[in-house]
Design an enzyme around this catalytic site. Structure first.
Site, PDB file in Angstrom:
ATOM      1  N   GLU A   8      29.120   4.046 -16.603  1.00 42.64           N
ATOM      2  CA  GLU A   8      29.499   5.065 -15.769  1.00 42.64           C
ATOM      3  C   GLU A   8      30.900   5.396 -16.564  1.00 42.64           C
ATOM      4  O   GLU A   8      31.853   4.564 -16.542  1.00 42.64           O
ATOM      5  CB  GLU A   8      29.882   5.032 -14.476  1.00 42.64           C
TER       6      GLU A   8
ATOM      7  N   GLU B 151      28.083  -3.433  -8.667  1.00 45.68           N
ATOM      8  CA  GLU B 151      29.423  -2.821  -9.496  1.00 45.68           C
ATOM      9  C   GLU B 151      30.058  -3.980  -9.829  1.00 45.68           C
ATOM     10  O   GLU B 151      30.129  -5.001  -9.044  1.00 45.68           O
ATOM     11  CB  GLU B 151      30.029  -1.842  -8.623  1.00 45.68           C
TER      12      GLU B 151
ATOM     13  N   ASP C 138      25.169   4.222  -3.262  1.00 48.81           N
ATOM     14  CA  ASP C 138      26.087   4.190  -2.336  1.00 48.81           C
ATOM     15  C   ASP C 138      27.043   5.387  -2.127  1.00 48.81           C
ATOM     16  O   ASP C 138      27.770   5.489  -1.364  1.00 48.81           O
ATOM     17  CB  ASP C 138      27.009   2.914  -2.275  1.00 48.81           C
ATOM     18  N   SER C 139      26.731   6.074  -3.201  1.00 47.19           N
ATOM     19  CA  SER C 139      27.295   7.615  -3.125  1.00 47.19           C
ATOM     20  C   SER C 139      26.734   8.371  -1.945  1.00 47.19           C
ATOM     21  O   SER C 139      27.274   9.434  -1.546  1.00 47.19           O
ATOM     22  CB  SER C 139      26.880   8.296  -4.409  1.00 47.19           C
TER      23      SER C 139
ATOM     24  N   LYS D 258      21.377  -2.828  -7.397  1.00 46.03           N
ATOM     25  CA  LYS D 258      22.374  -2.457  -8.278  1.00 46.03           C
ATOM     26  C   LYS D 258      23.593  -3.037  -7.827  1.00 46.03           C
ATOM     27  O   LYS D 258      23.740  -2.769  -6.697  1.00 46.03           O
ATOM     28  CB  LYS D 258      22.462  -1.064  -8.712  1.00 46.03           C
TER      29      LYS D 258
ATOM     30  N   ASP E 276      21.819   0.374  -4.058  1.00 47.23           N
ATOM     31  CA  ASP E 276      22.820  -0.121  -4.303  1.00 47.23           C
ATOM     32  C   ASP E 276      23.339  -1.201  -3.286  1.00 47.23           C
ATOM     33  O   ASP E 276      23.484  -0.984  -2.244  1.00 47.23           O
ATOM     34  CB  ASP E 276      23.995   1.120  -4.324  1.00 47.23           C
TER      35      ASP E 276
HETATM   36  O1  KIV Z   1      25.944   5.650  -6.011  1.00 44.09           O
HETATM   37  C1  KIV Z   1      25.800   6.284  -7.152  1.00 44.09           C
HETATM   38  O2  KIV Z   1      25.753   7.336  -7.001  1.00 44.09           O
HETATM   39  C2  KIV Z   1      25.920   5.418  -8.525  1.00 44.09           C
HETATM   40  C3  KIV Z   1      26.079   6.354  -9.535  1.00 44.09           C
HETATM   41  C4  KIV Z   1      26.066   5.461 -10.788  1.00 44.09           C
HETATM   42  C5  KIV Z   1      24.915   7.321  -9.754  1.00 44.09           C
HETATM   43  O3  KIV Z   1      26.422   4.471  -8.221  1.00 44.09           O
END
Ligand code: KIV
Length: 276
Positions: A178, A113, A44-45, A111, A83
């Protein structure tokens, strides 16, 4: 060879580092896959690195699906992780629905969080045979982009170690650590069976992930990252040279153009004259 979760777990068992990079577009996906990366990760970055958003919390499912589909077209061998964006896994039902959308657009795993509070979601996704990567420590969706290192006190170290164990027990297949102190990351890596993927988490994780922009030299340099190219500088030079060349008649040159045969040109000119 297609890299699946069994392959990634095998790497942990054999002590071979797992390589991960974020990726947001088709050409970069082709290059990462060809270079032999283990996991291509649509993070999501993408919001702050590509879309010009101020925060990860602005990223939507529509954004993630759009970039996932582009990356999917470029990946053959790597494991493709995506993500879950902000607020897309508020409850079990929503998380399962959104994870299934990712899988139908070609993701191998999803993934999410969060710490121990995400155990019910990891359990539910695992029950649906969806491969989950957990993500603890600094969570940009929760803590914002200012990243402090986690795991510096006894209480915080204990909470991280317990969260990692609980998420692994719930069925997570991978876990991102992280911005966690190196020592606590090492303890987690040694105490869970699943591969740990570190970012700013020191040398003893089972793998490392970096944001592709940081590797290429797009934007500022962070302490946890390393630059392997000076993209900003090289790209600025290329753009400036292009502007100069166009403005000074250096581009295009004869070798960039296609000509009409002289006899056909003569016919066009004759016809033009007759029309005037
Ligand atoms: O979205 C992202 O870039 C991340 C990092 C852990 C690489 O979640």
């Amino acid at each position: 060879m297609k890299k699946d979760i069994a392959y990634l777990h095998g790497k942990k068992r054999e002590g071979q580092p797992i390589t991960v990079l974020t990726c947001y577009d088709y050409p970069t996906a082709c290059l990462q896959d060809e270079a032999g990366i283990d996991i291509v990760f649509v993070g999501d970055s993408v919001g702050t690195n590509i879309l010009g958003y101020k925060s990860e919390t602005e990223v939507t499912m529509v954004d993630m699906l759009h970039h996932l589909r582009a990356v999917r077209r470029g990946v053959t061998d790597a494991y493709l992780l995506v993500d879950m964006p902000y607020a897309a896994d508020r409850d079990v039902k929503q998380a399962v629905t959104n994870a299934k959308l990712f899988l139908s657009d070609g993701a191998d795993g999803v993934k999410l969080e969060g710490g121990i509070e995400k155990v019910p979601i990891v359990t539910a996704l695992t029950e649906q045979d969806i491969e989950v990567c957990a993500h603890i420590g600094h969570n940009p969706q929760i803590h914002g982009s200012k990243a402090a290192t986690h795991g510096k006190t006894f209480a915080k170290a204990k909470r991280l170690i317990e969260a990692a164990a609980a998420l692994a027990d719930a069925g997570a297949k991978l876990i991102v650590l992280e911005k966690i102190t190196e020592e606590v990351s090492q303890i987690i890596t040694e105490t869970v069976d699943i591969p740990t993927i570190g970012i700013g988490a020191g040398r003893y994780c089972d793998g490392q992930v970096l944001v592709i922009n940081d590797v290429l030299g797009i934007g500022p340099l962070f302490k946890h990252a390393r630059r392997y190219q000076d993209y900003d500088h090289l790209t600025f030079e290329a753009i400036s040279q292009y502007i100069y060349d166009v403005e000074n008649g250096e581009f295009p040159r004869d070798d960039n153009v296609v000509h009409i045969a002289p006899d056909k040109l003569a016919r066009v000119q004759k016809w033009l004259k007759s029309e005037r």
